[in-house]
Design a protein around this motif. Structure first.
Motif, short mmCIF file in Angstrom:
data_model
loop_
_atom_site.label_atom_id
_atom_site.label_comp_id
_atom_site.label_asym_id
_atom_site.label_seq_id
_atom_site.Cartn_x
_atom_site.Cartn_y
_atom_site.Cartn_z
N HIS A 1 1.00 -1.23 0.02
CA HIS A 1 0.03 0.11 0.10
C HIS A 1 0.81 1.06 0.01
CE1 HIS A 1 -3.46 -2.30 0.35
NE2 HIS A 1 -3.11 -3.17 1.50
N GLY A 2 1.93 1.21 -0.75
CA GLY A 2 2.83 2.30 -0.91
C GLY A 2 3.87 2.51 0.20
N TYR A 3 3.89 1.87 1.31
CA TYR A 3 4.67 1.94 2.36
C TYR A 3 5.87 1.14 2.15
CZ TYR A 3 0.96 3.68 5.23
OH TYR A 3 0.03 4.57 5.82
N GLY A 4 7.04 1.46 2.53
CA GLY A 4 8.49 0.86 2.51
C GLY A 4 9.09 1.05 3.71
N VAL A 5 10.38 0.38 3.57
CA VAL A 5 11.37 0.27 4.96
C VAL A 5 11.54 1.64 5.39
CG1 VAL A 5 13.29 0.21 3.73
CG2 VAL A 5 12.99 -1.01 6.23
N ALA A 6 11.71 2.68 4.54
CA ALA A 6 11.97 4.14 5.05
C ALA A 6 10.92 4.98 5.51
CB ALA A 6 12.93 4.78 4.04
N SER A 7 9.52 4.50 5.29
CA SER A 7 8.22 5.39 5.52
C SER A 7 8.50 5.60 7.04
CB SER A 7 7.11 4.47 5.13
OG SER A 7 7.12 4.25 3.68
N PRO A 8 8.11 6.84 7.49
CA PRO A 8 8.19 7.36 8.84
C PRO A 8 7.13 6.57 9.60
CG PRO A 8 8.05 9.09 7.24
CD PRO A 8 8.12 8.04 6.47
N PRO A 9 6.10 6.20 9.15
CA PRO A 9 5.09 5.19 10.24
C PRO A 9 5.64 4.22 10.20
CG PRO A 9 3.76 6.28 8.74
CD PRO A 9 5.15 6.59 8.06
N ILE A 10 6.45 3.35 9.27
CA ILE A 10 7.11 1.86 9.53
C ILE A 10 8.24 2.21 10.28
CG2 ILE A 10 8.05 0.25 8.41
CD1 ILE A 10 5.29 0.35 7.56
N ARG A 11 9.11 3.44 10.33
CA ARG A 11 10.11 3.39 11.21
C ARG A 11 9.77 3.49 12.59
NH1 ARG A 11 13.39 8.03 8.21
NH2 ARG A 11 14.05 8.33 10.06
N ALA A 12 8.66 4.37 12.74
CA ALA A 12 8.06 4.41 14.18
C ALA A 12 7.69 3.38 14.50
CB ALA A 12 6.95 5.51 14.14
N GLU B 1 10.50 1.12 15.71
CA GLU B 1 11.12 1.61 17.07
C GLU B 1 10.27 1.07 18.39
OE1 GLU B 1 11.44 5.91 16.89
OE2 GLU B 1 12.87 5.66 15.23
N VAL B 2 8.82 1.09 18.06
CA VAL B 2 7.99 0.80 19.20
C VAL B 2 8.08 -0.68 19.45
CG1 VAL B 2 5.45 0.47 19.93
CG2 VAL B 2 6.45 2.40 18.79
N LEU B 3 8.13 -1.46 18.46
CA LEU B 3 8.30 -2.98 18.71
C LEU B 3 9.44 -3.39 19.25
CD1 LEU B 3 6.57 -4.39 15.16
CD2 LEU B 3 5.49 -4.37 17.57
N CYS B 4 10.58 -2.70 18.66
CA CYS B 4 11.87 -2.99 19.47
C CYS B 4 12.04 -2.74 20.92
CB CYS B 4 13.01 -2.48 18.45
SG CYS B 4 13.14 -3.34 17.06
N ALA B 5 11.30 -1.74 21.32
CA ALA B 5 11.27 -1.07 22.40
C ALA B 5 10.48 -2.05 23.66
CB ALA B 5 10.96 0.51 22.62
N TYR B 6 9.54 -2.98 22.96
CA TYR B 6 9.17 -3.74 23.86
C TYR B 6 9.83 -4.64 24.86
CZ TYR B 6 4.53 -2.98 21.58
OH TYR B 6 3.24 -2.51 21.33
N THR B 7 9.37 -4.86 26.22
CA THR B 7 9.98 -5.86 27.09
C THR B 7 9.42 -7.20 26.65
OG1 THR B 7 8.12 -5.88 28.29
CG2 THR B 7 9.71 -4.03 29.11
N GLN B 8 9.87 -8.11 27.04
CA GLN B 8 9.83 -9.46 27.01
C GLN B 8 8.38 -9.82 27.20
OE1 GLN B 8 12.26 -12.35 29.17
NE2 GLN B 8 11.65 -14.05 27.62
N GLU B 9 7.69 -9.40 27.97
CA GLU B 9 6.09 -9.64 28.36
C GLU B 9 5.52 -8.93 27.29
OE1 GLU B 9 4.50 -11.61 30.48
OE2 GLU B 9 6.56 -12.63 30.55
#
Length: 418
Positions: free
Chosen positions: A375-386, A389-397
């Protein structure tokens, strides 16, 4: 791998016997992926083997053109409030042992893999509840109504292992009717039989369980290995260390008696500086759920003369006769779906990986490789980068909660996020 890629050999049931025999006898000779392929191609019948090969042909983009029909599916509806009772009925159905099991919840529109994975996740929690009294529990608190209502899990930092069952005067475990029952009225041996079926079915359908069984449990239940004193430390380190010190003293006493040392000398052997008689031990199993290890054991004091018998009795109750019927019930349930020997191609840790999936550190690079953009998104799209970042900041739980929300299972399958 050449033998397993021969479709005609699989279809005709003429796969050389050495393939399975060598992989079970010397699993260290073959990569995990090869043994996993062998397991799924030889354990659950021709139809499933062909479907697995067909799936790999599709994802691999090459190989032979396999045309196979859909596997038969058994659809069932279960109550979210009565997961354990529903599971007993589902796994008592003979077709459920052969067909692909698909679960729906009453009064919910969800269907397919998501609800099915969630069913296995919820069932895993029910099977490991403290209120069942089926597992060794490091939490010494008595089970209260809150624990029972919330299905509070057993505290097992070293993996789940069956709690011992008491002995009769004949030396056998009490009949099943005398065993503690679950809140739903399920007897303890029936619970382990159900667990065996659940494990077998999860392996057969490639579903994930959220249940951390002890490596010693896998070795004893699947491989049939006889457990001994060193295995106690892997299940309960504190008890294992205490028994090891007592066993060392018992061996010194036995050596002294064997060479004809005077009684005063062998009775003078100490444990951590204390005489054996001063330890105030009796022939009862240590712990909160203590029971007599022999008739009248509570009145039989442990001294230098019978210390070796005490160590042997505690060891047998902990990892031998005290758990033998639970392990056999598990094997019986597993046998309804597949032969326990088939799992011999995996080590305990590998079996845990196949059955329960694996953990994996999430990084932006990994997520970028595994996510399909559209749908027009790519790895460099700001929403994708955001999002990354959110997913990688998650704790294990939080990762577990996110995975369960998306897939129905809180862990990644073997192979990780990809």
């Amino acid at each position: 791998m050449r033998q397993l890629s021969d479709t005609l050999s699989l279809c005709s049931g003429s796969l050389p016997a050495w393939c399975v025999a060598l992989a079970r006898t010397c699993p260290f000779l073959f990569p995990f992926e090869t043994r996993q392929q062998l397991f799924y191609c030889t354990t659950f019948g021709l139809a499933r083997a062909l479907h697995r090969m067909h799936g790999q042909t599709e994802t691999g983009g090459g190989g032979q053109d396999l045309r196979v029909g859909r596997l038969q599916r058994q659809k069932v509806r279960v109550s979210r409030e009565r997961i354990l009772e529903s599971a007993v009925k589902v796994f008592d159905m003979a077709p459920a042992h052969k067909m692909v099991l698909e679960v729906e919840f009453f009064d919910e529109v969800g269907t397919g893999t998501g609800p099915t994975l969630e069913f296995y996740t919820l069932l895993s929690k029910e099977l490991t509840a403290r209120a069942l009294g089926a597992w060794r529990d490091a939490d010494a608190r008595p089970v209260d109504e809150k624990d029972a209502k919330n299905k509070a899990p057993v505290t097992a930092p070293h993996g789940l292992f069956p709690a011992p069952m008491r002995f009769t005067r004949a030396g056998d475990a009490f009949p099943d009717a005398a065993a503690p029952k679950s809140p739903g009225g399920l007897k303890r041996l029936d619970l382990f039989r159900l667990l065996g079926r659940v494990v077998g079915k999860a392996l057969q359908d490639s579903r994930l369980l959220d249940i951390g069984l002890s490596p010693a449990f896998y070795r004893a239940a699947v491989g049939g290995a006889a457990l001994a004193l060193p295995d106690v430390a892997a299940i309960d380190p504190a008890l294992g260390q205490s028994l090891a010190r007592l066993d060392a003293a018992a061996r010194r006493i036995a050596a002294l008696r064997a060479r004809g040392a005077p009684e005063s000398e062998w009775r003078g052997v100490t444990v951590d500086g204390a005489a054996v008689a001063d330890l105030c031990l009796a022939f009862t199993l240590p712990g909160d759920d203590a029971f007599e290890l022999r008739p009248g054991g509570a009145a039989i004091a442990v001294d230098a003369a019978n210390l070796g018998e005490y160590v042997a009795a505690v060891t047998d109750a902990t990892v031998g006769g005290g758990v033998a019927r639970q392990l056999e019930a598990f094997r019986g349930g597993l046998r309804d779906v597949c032969h326990p020997a088939a799992l011999g191609v995996f080590s305990a840790s590998e079996l845990e990986r196949v059955l329960c999936g694996e953990g994996q550190a999430w990084t932006p690079e990994l997520l970028s490789e595994c996510v399909t953009f559209d749908h027009g998104y790519g790895v460099a799209s700001p929403p994708i980068r955001a999002l990354m970042e959110v997913l990688c900041a998650y704790t294990q739980e939080e990762q577990r909660a996110f995975l369960r929300f998306v897939t129905g299972a809180p862990r990644l399958p073997p192979g990780g996020l990809a």
